[in-house]
Design an enzyme around this catalytic site. Structure first.
Site, mmCIF file in Angstrom:
data_model
loop_
_atom_site.group_PDB
_atom_site.id
_atom_site.type_symbol
_atom_site.label_atom_id
_atom_site.label_comp_id
_atom_site.label_asym_id
_atom_site.label_seq_id
_atom_site.Cartn_x
_atom_site.Cartn_y
_atom_site.Cartn_z
ATOM 1 N N PRO A 196 0.833 -1.216 0.000
ATOM 2 C CA PRO A 196 0.000 0.000 0.000
ATOM 3 C C PRO A 196 0.856 1.249 0.000
ATOM 4 O O PRO A 196 1.864 1.327 0.716
ATOM 5 C CB PRO A 196 -0.811 -0.134 1.290
ATOM 6 C CG PRO A 196 -0.890 -1.602 1.534
ATOM 7 C CD PRO A 196 0.433 -2.155 1.059
ATOM 8 N N CYS A 197 0.439 2.250 -0.797
ATOM 9 C CA CYS A 197 1.351 3.350 -1.097
ATOM 10 C C CYS A 197 0.934 4.745 -0.646
ATOM 11 O O CYS A 197 1.626 5.709 -0.985
ATOM 12 C CB CYS A 197 1.607 3.385 -2.598
ATOM 13 S SG CYS A 197 0.105 3.395 -3.598
ATOM 14 N N PRO A 198 -0.159 4.961 0.113
ATOM 15 C CA PRO A 198 -0.525 6.340 0.457
ATOM 16 C C PRO A 198 0.569 7.120 1.182
ATOM 17 O O PRO A 198 0.630 8.351 1.059
ATOM 18 C CB PRO A 198 -1.752 6.163 1.362
ATOM 19 C CG PRO A 198 -2.331 4.860 0.967
ATOM 20 C CD PRO A 198 -1.160 3.999 0.605
#
Length: 371
Positions: free
Chosen positions: A94-96
């Site tokens: 996940p990249c937020p």
């Protein structure tokens, strides 16, 4: 060529995995923390009559495989190797925390730490090859780039040679301006000596399956804004690459007759404002109306970013968003999945055509590079 078996992590609803499957890899293990996304993974594969993974689907925190379930995962990998297959890990944590549009907390954020977990798992389990995918912010933002380089150093120390590229999905026929950093790694001990230069893979064919260069794409005089007319007709300009347009993919995937065609948010307010947005005006944060004869901006449907249909007075449907991610029209999400989860998993996914192109290139490289 040896069989290529994949252990997939952060699998979402399986867009990345589907590209590898269609390229001839065997998906043998699937790990996704969200049971909702994992259910969508299972459902979509059942609708396409695709093989189930040998070692199952697991809605588990990846960190469990570094501690309490470490022995279990090792056992699966050893078993998968019995027939001489090469084992690969693929995943996009996940990249937020690395995204300018997201939380931007970097390596200290909850999601940022998962990138470290994935790299640590690779180092511990020692697959023959791996793919790491993430947002461009991890590559382009100075403080995040430092963390990225730190991860690479750990992999090099552990005996992997790597190659990387900041890649735009447009290059591979996806109707979407979406940049991602892709990192490929292969065990040094598996490589022929002429395929290694220090810690770098020699001549990895990142552009071998490319349809277009970015110079070609950006050099075109794409249409900008046209007055929004509900159900209006607008001929395709002669100078564009039609295969990169939203309308081409809507037609290709027959989105109006797709099972997910009615899955879209209905605004409680803002309908009047929505009607004032020109076709092709994607300059605003909240309301972006796509142009039918241009590619879409990055498919990001959270953080109050609303993508509007080019010539309908509504938001995009799930079937239209799936088309923008270049998925085959046979890909269907579960009927009982919430709209929020549908659009989240679609926006999080790796575009199918990008995934397949990278999988094809990796397979061909392995064929000529492994001892």
């Amino acid at each position: 060529m040896k069989r290529l078996k994949i252990f997939s992590f952060f699998s979402g609803s399986g867009f990345l995995d589907l590209g590898f499957e269609k390229a001839g890899y065997n998906i043998e293990f699937v790990n996704e923390f969200s049971s909702t996304f994992l259910n969508a993974y299972v459902y979509s594969r059942s609708q396409m009559n695709m093989k189930k993974p040998m070692y199952g689907y697991w809605a588990t925190d990846i960190n469990d495989y570094l501690v309490t379930r470490r022995g279990e995962l090792k056992k699966y990998i050893l078993d998968a190797k019995q027939d001489g297959s090469l084992i690969g890990f693929i995943g996009g944590p996940p990249c937020p925390d690395f995204s300018v549009a997201g939380k931007n907390r970097g390596k200290h954020g909850d999601n940022g730490r998962l990138s470290s977990s994935y790299i640590n798992l690779i180092i511990d389990m020692k697959p023959d090859f791996f793919l790491f995918e993430n947002v461009k912010g991890l590559w382009k933002t100075a403080r995040h780039r430092e963390f990225y380089e730190e991860l690479k150093r750990k992999l090099h120390t552990a005996g992997y040679c790597t190659s990387e590229r900041l890649t735009n999905a447009l290059e591979f026929g996806v109707p979407q301006d979406r940049e991602r950093i892709l990192l490929i790694g292969i065990k040094n001990s598996k490589l022929l000596c002429n395929k290694v230069n220090g810690n770098e893979l020699v001549n990895f064919p990142w552009t071998q399956k490319r349809n277009y260069t970015m110079e070609q794409v950006k050099g075109i005089n794409w249409p900008t804004n046209d007055i929004f007319i509900q159900d209006g007709i607008l001929p395709c300009p002669v100078n564009v690459i039609k295969e990169l347009t939203v309308e081409y993919w809507f037609e290709k995937n027959d989105v109006t007759n797709h099972p997910d065609s009615e899955k879209h948010f209905v605004p409680r307010k803002g309908l009047v404002k929505m009607q004032t947005i020109s076709e092709g005006d994607v300059s605003k944060k909240c309301y972006k109306r796509l142009h039918r004869w241009r590619y879409s901006p990055t498919a990001a449907y959270g953080n109050n970013e609303v993508h509007l249909h080019p010539y309908k007075c509504r938001r995009l449907s799930a079937s239209e968003a799936l088309a923008i991610q270049s998925l085959p029209k046979e890909f269907i999400l579960p009927i009982d999945m919430s709209l929020s989860d549908m659009f989240k998993t679609i926006g999080n996914g790796v575009p199918f055509l990008l995934s397949k192109a990278i999988a094809d290139s990796l397979q061909e490289y392995l064929e000529v590079s492994i001892k």
